[in-house]
Design a protein around this motif. Structure first.
Motif, PDB file in Angstrom:
ATOM      1  N   SER A 295       0.825  -1.197   0.000  1.00 18.56           N
ATOM      2  CA  SER A 295       0.000   0.000   0.000  1.00 18.56           C
ATOM      3  C   SER A 295       0.869   1.261   0.000  1.00 18.56           C
ATOM      4  O   SER A 295       0.531   2.250  -0.655  1.00 18.56           O
ATOM      5  CB  SER A 295      -0.921   0.012   1.226  1.00 18.56           C
ATOM      6  N   TYR A 311     -10.002  -0.169  -0.313  1.00 12.40           N
ATOM      7  CA  TYR A 311      -9.697  -0.838   0.953  1.00 12.40           C
ATOM      8  C   TYR A 311     -10.938  -0.944   1.838  1.00 12.40           C
ATOM      9  O   TYR A 311     -11.265  -2.025   2.370  1.00 12.40           O
ATOM     10  CB  TYR A 311      -8.611  -0.082   1.721  1.00 12.40           C
ATOM     11  N   ARG A 315     -13.121  -4.377   2.672  1.00  9.82           N
ATOM     12  CA  ARG A 315     -13.131  -4.764   4.085  1.00  9.82           C
ATOM     13  C   ARG A 315     -14.557  -4.921   4.588  1.00  9.82           C
ATOM     14  O   ARG A 315     -14.883  -5.872   5.314  1.00  9.82           O
ATOM     15  CB  ARG A 315     -12.391  -3.722   4.921  1.00  9.82           C
ATOM     16  N   ASP A 344      -5.375  -6.178   4.036  1.00 11.11           N
ATOM     17  CA  ASP A 344      -6.129  -4.926   4.116  1.00 11.11           C
ATOM     18  C   ASP A 344      -6.071  -4.276   5.500  1.00 11.11           C
ATOM     19  O   ASP A 344      -6.558  -3.163   5.679  1.00 11.11           O
ATOM     20  CB  ASP A 344      -7.591  -5.199   3.746  1.00 11.11           C
ATOM     21  N   ALA A 347      -3.601  -1.227   5.634  1.00 12.71           N
ATOM     22  CA  ALA A 347      -3.236  -0.676   4.331  1.00 12.71           C
ATOM     23  C   ALA A 347      -3.775   0.743   4.182  1.00 12.71           C
ATOM     24  O   ALA A 347      -3.309   1.514   3.335  1.00 12.71           O
ATOM     25  CB  ALA A 347      -3.794  -1.565   3.218  1.00 12.71           C
ATOM     26  N   THR A 348      -4.742   1.121   5.018  1.00 16.67           N
ATOM     27  CA  THR A 348      -5.309   2.464   4.972  1.00 16.67           C
ATOM     28  C   THR A 348      -4.351   3.543   5.464  1.00 16.67           C
ATOM     29  O   THR A 348      -4.553   4.728   5.182  1.00 16.67           O
ATOM     30  CB  THR A 348      -6.586   2.528   5.830  1.00 16.67           C
TER      31      THR A 348
END
Length: 436
Positions: A295, A311, A315, A344, A347-348
Motif C-alpha cells: 500500500s 480498501y 473490508r 487490508d 493498508a489504509t
C-alpha cells in the motif's frame, strides 16, 4: 584555482535507515502488549472471575487513551525531541506491564492495562512513525510509512502466538512479563541510535539534495498541549479533516476494536481452540506486512482517495461474511478471509498519511495525523465495548460483524468526497484547504 564544488560522497548506509530500524523496533514493542489483549481476556476472566464487560472495558480504555495520547505525543516530540519521548514511553510500557503481574483488583487492570499502557503505547503509535518518515525520508517515503504501519502487525506476529501459549501454559503473568522485558531492553538502543532529525546529526533526509544545508529545527514557542489543540482547531475548519477523522474512526472500529480484541473469543464460541485462533490472528499480521508495504508503494503512485475507497469497500464486504465462516475447524473460506483481511488490515495508513500531508502541509501533518489516529483508536475502543456488550446480551457476535461491515461501506463512499490536491515538497507547508 579551481572553483568546482565537489559533491560529498556518502559512505555506508544512510543514517535514516538506522533510525528507521530503531523506530520499527519501538513500534513492534508498543504493539506487543496491545496484541496480547485478545489472548488474555479468557485467562483473566478465569483467574479473577471478572466478566467480559469488565475486561472489554479495560481494553476500551486502553484503546481510547492510546488514541487520544497520539496528537499530544506528536506535539511533545516537536517540543522535547523524538528520542526523549520514545525512551520515556518504552519505560512506561515496561513499568505498566510489569505491575500487572501483582494486580488483584479490576480497578488495577483499568489503571495499568487501560491507562498506563494506553499512554505509553499511544506515544509510540503510528504518529511517531509518520513523524520519523516525514523528517528522515524524501525518497521512498510512502514505502517507509507502509513498513512502519506494518510494525503493529509484526508485533502481533512476534508476540501473539507466544503470549497465547504462555497464557495457556505457565499463565498470563508470563505473557505480560515478556512484553515488559522486551520494552525495557529497547530503551538504551533508542537513546543510542535514534536522532530527533537529520539536522541534529549534521545530515539531510534520505533522497534530499546532499548539497542543501540541513534545515534548522524551529525553536518551540508554545506548549505541546497548545500546539495539539491549536492544530485541531485549525484543521477542524476543513471538511477533509472530518472525512479522514470519520473514516479512520471506522478503520479502528473494524480492526483493533473488533477483530483485534474479539476474534479469538468469537472463534472460541464456534469451537475453535484459542491457540489456533491466536495463530490465525498472527497470520493476519504476516499478510498485513505485505499488504501495508504494498500500500505504501501504491501510495507513491496511485491517488490515495481511490486506494482508500477500495480498501474500505472490500473490508466491509468481507466483515459481512465473517459469521458464516467461523467454525470449529479452519475451513478454506476462513483461511481466505484471514489472508485478505491481513492484506487490508492497516493498508489504509499510507494513503491517509499522504492525504494529511497533501492537505495540511509537511510541518503540520504529524499532529494532524495524530488527531486522525486518535479517532482510529477511539473507534476501536467503542467497538471493543460494543462487541463485548453484543456478545453478553445476545450470546454471539453477529450484530457486531454486521455493524462493522456497514460502517466500512459508508467509509468507502465518504473518502471519494475528498478533493484532489498535489502533495507538497518535503520543506513546503500548505495552508488548510477546503474549509467548511
Amino acid at each position: 584555482m579551481s572553483t568546482e564544488v565537489e559533491t560529498p560522497r556518502r559512505v555506508g548506509l544512510h543514517r535514516a535507515w538506522w533510525v528507521a530500524a530503531v523506530t520499527m523496533a519501538a513500534l513492534i514493542a508498543a504493539a506487543g502488549f496491545r496484541s496480547s489483549t485478545g489472548a488474555l481476556l479468557g485467562p483473566l476472566e478465569e483467574d479473577f472471575g471478572w466478566s467480559r464487560g469488565t475486561t472489554s472495558g479495560a481494553v476500551s480504555l486502553n484503546l481510547i487513551v492510546y488514541g487520544l495520547t497520539a496528537p499530544f505525543a506528536a506535539a511533545l516530540m516537536e517540543r522535547f525531541g523524538v528520542r526523549r519521548v520514545v525512551a520515556a514511553s518504552l519505560t512506561l510500557v515496561a513499568v505498566g506491564s510489569g505491575l500487572t503481574l501483582v494486580m488483584t483488583e479490576a480497578w488495577q487492570l483499568w489503571l495499568l492495562w487501560g491507562f498506563a499502557i494506553g499512554v505509553g503505547t499511544g506515544s509510540l503509535a503510528l504518529v511517531f512513525g509518520a513523524i520519523v518518515a516525514n523528517r528522515w525520508f524524501v525518497k521512498h517515503r510512502g514505502v517507509v510509512i507502509g513498513v512502519f504501519s506494518a510494525a503493529s502487525s509484526t508485533g502481533q506476529l512476534v508476540f501473539l502466538p507466544a503470549i497465547a501459549h504462555l497464557a495457556d501454559g505457565p499463565g498470563w503473568r508470563w505473557a505480560a512479563g515478556l512484553v515488559a522485558v522486551f520494552a525495557l531492553l529497547l530503551v538504551p538502543l533508542v537513546l543510542l541510535v535514534l536522532a530527533d532529525s537529520p539536522a541534529a546529526v549534521g545530515t539531510t533526509a534520505y533522497g534530499a539534495d546532499p548539497l542543501a544545508p540541513p534545515p534548522t529545527a524551529p525553536v518551540p514557542t508554545r506548549g505541546a498541549a497548545r500546539v495539539a489543540i491549536d492544530t485541531f482547531r485549525g484543521s477542524a475548519r476543513s471538511k477533509v479533516f472530518w472525512i479522514l477523522f470519520g473514516s479512520f474512526w471506522i478503520c479502528g472500529w473494524s480492526t483493533n476494536g473488533l477483530i483485534g480484541t474479539h476474534f479469538i473469543a468469537a472463534s472460541h464460541d464456534h469451537g475453535l481452540p484459542e491457540t489456533t485462533a491466536a495463530s490465525l490472528l498472527a497470520l493476519i499480521g504476516i499478510f498485513d506486512i505485505v499488504g501495508t508495504v504494498a500500500s505504501g508503494w501504491l501510495t507513491d503512485r496511485v491517488d490515495s482517495r481511490y486506494l482508500l475507497f477500495v480498501y474500505y469497500l472490500l473490508r466491509g464486504l468481507s466483515l459481512l461474511a465473517v459469521p458464516y465462516l467461523l467454525a470449529d475447524v479452519v475451513h478454506p473460506s476462513l483461511f481466505v478471509f484471514i489472508v485478505f483481511y491481513g492484506l487490508d488490515w492497516v493498508a489504509t495508513v499510507p494513503p491517509t498519511v499522504a492525504l494529511c500531508r497533501a492537505h495540511f502541509g509537511v510541518e503540520k501533518a504529524g499532529v494532524v495525523f495524530g488527531w486522525v489516529f486518535a479517532a482510529h483508536m477511539v473507534g476501536a475502543g467503542v467497538a471493543a465495548s460494543y462487541a463485548g456488550l453484543v456478545r453478553q446480551g445476545t450470546g454471539d457476535y453477529y450484530g457486531a460483524w454486521m455493524t462493522a461491515g456497514v460502517l466500512c461501506v459508508l467509509a468507502a463512499a465518504a473518502v471519494l468526497m475528498i478533493p484532489a490536491v498535489p502533495e507538497p515538497d518535503a520543506a513546503e507547508e500548505l495552508p488548510v484547504t477546503d474549509s467548511m
